[in-house]
Write a protein that holds these residues in place. Sequence first.
Motif, short mmCIF file in Angstrom:
data_model
loop_
_atom_site.label_atom_id
_atom_site.label_comp_id
_atom_site.label_asym_id
_atom_site.label_seq_id
_atom_site.Cartn_x
_atom_site.Cartn_y
_atom_site.Cartn_z
N GLU A 51 22.80 -0.35 0.42
CA GLU A 51 21.88 0.38 -0.44
C GLU A 51 21.23 -0.55 -1.47
OE1 GLU A 51 24.03 4.76 -0.38
OE2 GLU A 51 24.46 3.36 -2.00
N LEU A 52 21.99 -1.53 -1.95
CA LEU A 52 21.44 -2.49 -2.90
C LEU A 52 20.41 -3.42 -2.24
CD1 LEU A 52 24.65 -3.46 -4.88
CD2 LEU A 52 22.72 -2.12 -5.72
N MET A 53 20.57 -3.68 -0.94
CA MET A 53 19.66 -4.58 -0.23
C MET A 53 18.40 -3.87 0.26
SD MET A 53 20.97 -7.61 -0.26
CE MET A 53 20.09 -8.43 1.03
N THR A 54 18.41 -2.53 0.34
CA THR A 54 17.26 -1.78 0.82
C THR A 54 16.28 -1.58 -0.32
OG1 THR A 54 18.71 -0.62 2.36
CG2 THR A 54 16.54 0.34 1.98
N PRO A 55 15.01 -2.03 -0.17
CA PRO A 55 14.05 -1.87 -1.26
C PRO A 55 13.68 -0.41 -1.47
CG PRO A 55 12.98 -2.81 0.66
CD PRO A 55 14.43 -2.72 0.97
N SER A 56 13.40 -0.06 -2.71
CA SER A 56 13.03 1.31 -3.03
C SER A 56 11.57 1.55 -2.65
CB SER A 56 13.22 1.58 -4.52
OG SER A 56 12.28 0.82 -5.26
N ILE A 57 11.15 2.80 -2.75
CA ILE A 57 9.76 3.14 -2.45
C ILE A 57 8.82 2.43 -3.42
CG2 ILE A 57 8.11 5.06 -2.38
CD1 ILE A 57 10.05 5.06 -0.06
N GLN A 58 9.24 2.30 -4.68
CA GLN A 58 8.40 1.61 -5.66
C GLN A 58 8.27 0.13 -5.35
OE1 GLN A 58 10.33 2.70 -9.31
NE2 GLN A 58 8.84 4.32 -9.70
N ALA A 59 9.30 -0.46 -4.77
CA ALA A 59 9.25 -1.88 -4.44
C ALA A 59 8.36 -2.14 -3.22
CB ALA A 59 10.65 -2.42 -4.17
N ARG A 60 8.30 -1.17 -2.29
CA ARG A 60 7.47 -1.30 -1.09
C ARG A 60 6.64 -0.05 -0.91
NH1 ARG A 60 10.48 -3.57 3.99
NH2 ARG A 60 8.32 -3.70 4.58
N PRO A 61 5.58 0.11 -1.69
CA PRO A 61 4.78 1.33 -1.59
C PRO A 61 4.02 1.40 -0.28
CG PRO A 61 3.72 -0.22 -3.03
CD PRO A 61 5.05 -0.81 -2.66
N GLU A 62 3.70 2.62 0.11
CA GLU A 62 2.90 2.83 1.30
C GLU A 62 1.48 2.33 1.05
OE1 GLU A 62 3.73 4.19 4.32
OE2 GLU A 62 5.80 4.12 3.65
N ARG A 63 0.83 1.90 2.09
CA ARG A 63 -0.55 1.42 1.95
C ARG A 63 -1.50 2.60 1.89
NH1 ARG A 63 -4.03 -2.21 6.17
NH2 ARG A 63 -5.90 -2.22 4.90
N THR A 64 -2.41 2.55 0.95
CA THR A 64 -3.42 3.60 0.88
C THR A 64 -4.60 3.20 1.74
OG1 THR A 64 -4.45 2.58 -1.02
CG2 THR A 64 -2.77 4.25 -1.47
N VAL A 65 -5.25 4.18 2.28
CA VAL A 65 -6.38 3.91 3.16
C VAL A 65 -7.66 4.11 2.36
CG1 VAL A 65 -7.47 4.50 5.34
CG2 VAL A 65 -5.01 4.70 5.10
N ASP A 66 -8.11 3.07 1.72
CA ASP A 66 -9.36 3.13 0.98
C ASP A 66 -10.25 1.99 1.46
OD1 ASP A 66 -7.74 1.23 -0.07
OD2 ASP A 66 -8.14 1.69 -2.16
N LEU A 67 -10.68 2.13 2.70
CA LEU A 67 -11.49 1.09 3.32
C LEU A 67 -12.90 1.10 2.76
CD1 LEU A 67 -10.36 1.65 6.99
CD2 LEU A 67 -9.53 -0.05 5.39
N LEU A 68 -13.50 -0.05 2.71
CA LEU A 68 -14.87 -0.18 2.26
C LEU A 68 -15.77 0.31 3.39
CD1 LEU A 68 -16.69 -1.23 0.00
CD2 LEU A 68 -16.70 -3.43 1.15
N THR A 69 -16.51 1.37 3.14
CA THR A 69 -17.33 1.96 4.21
C THR A 69 -18.74 1.40 4.23
OG1 THR A 69 -17.86 3.80 2.75
CG2 THR A 69 -16.02 4.10 4.27
N ASN A 70 -19.25 0.99 3.09
CA ASN A 70 -20.58 0.37 3.09
C ASN A 70 -20.58 -0.77 2.08
OD1 ASN A 70 -20.38 1.96 0.85
ND2 ASN A 70 -22.41 2.86 0.98
N SER A 71 -21.27 -1.83 2.45
CA SER A 71 -21.30 -3.00 1.57
C SER A 71 -22.47 -2.90 0.61
CB SER A 71 -21.41 -4.28 2.40
OG SER A 71 -22.61 -4.25 3.15
N ARG A 72 -22.33 -3.57 -0.51
CA ARG A 72 -23.41 -3.59 -1.49
C ARG A 72 -23.46 -4.98 -2.13
NH1 ARG A 72 -19.49 0.13 -3.17
NH2 ARG A 72 -18.21 -0.66 -4.83
N VAL A 73 -24.62 -5.34 -2.60
CA VAL A 73 -24.83 -6.65 -3.20
C VAL A 73 -24.19 -6.66 -4.59
CG1 VAL A 73 -26.59 -8.28 -3.97
CG2 VAL A 73 -26.98 -6.89 -1.94
#
Length: 87
Positions: A51-73
Motif C-alpha cells: 500500500e505504501l508503494m502504490t501511488p495515490s490518485i493525487q500522485a497519478r491523476p487521470e489524463r484529461t481530454v482537452d485536445l486542441l481542436t483548432n490552431s490560432r496564431v
Amino acid sequence: MRTGILLRGIGFAMLPLALAACGGRQPLKPIEGQKMPAVPVGAAAAPTAQELMTPSIQARPERTVDLLTNSRVREDDPFDLPPESQP
C-alpha cells in the motif's frame, strides 16, 4: 581487430541483462531493529508495504481530454524580450 569489436558489442548487449538481474523480488520488510511507520491519523490500521508503494490518485491523476481542436496564431508578447548581454 574484428573479434574485439564483436566482443565489445556482445558486452554492451549483455549489460542491460546484468543490470536487470540486480533487482530484488522479495517482499519489503523493515530493517532489524527498526519499527514500522506509525499509523496515520484517522486510519484504522498501519498501511502494508504494498500500500505504501502504490501511488495515490493525487500522485497519478487521470489524463484529461482537452485536445486542441483548432490552431490560432500567437499574439505578439511585449514582455518576450531577448536576454541582456553580460559585459
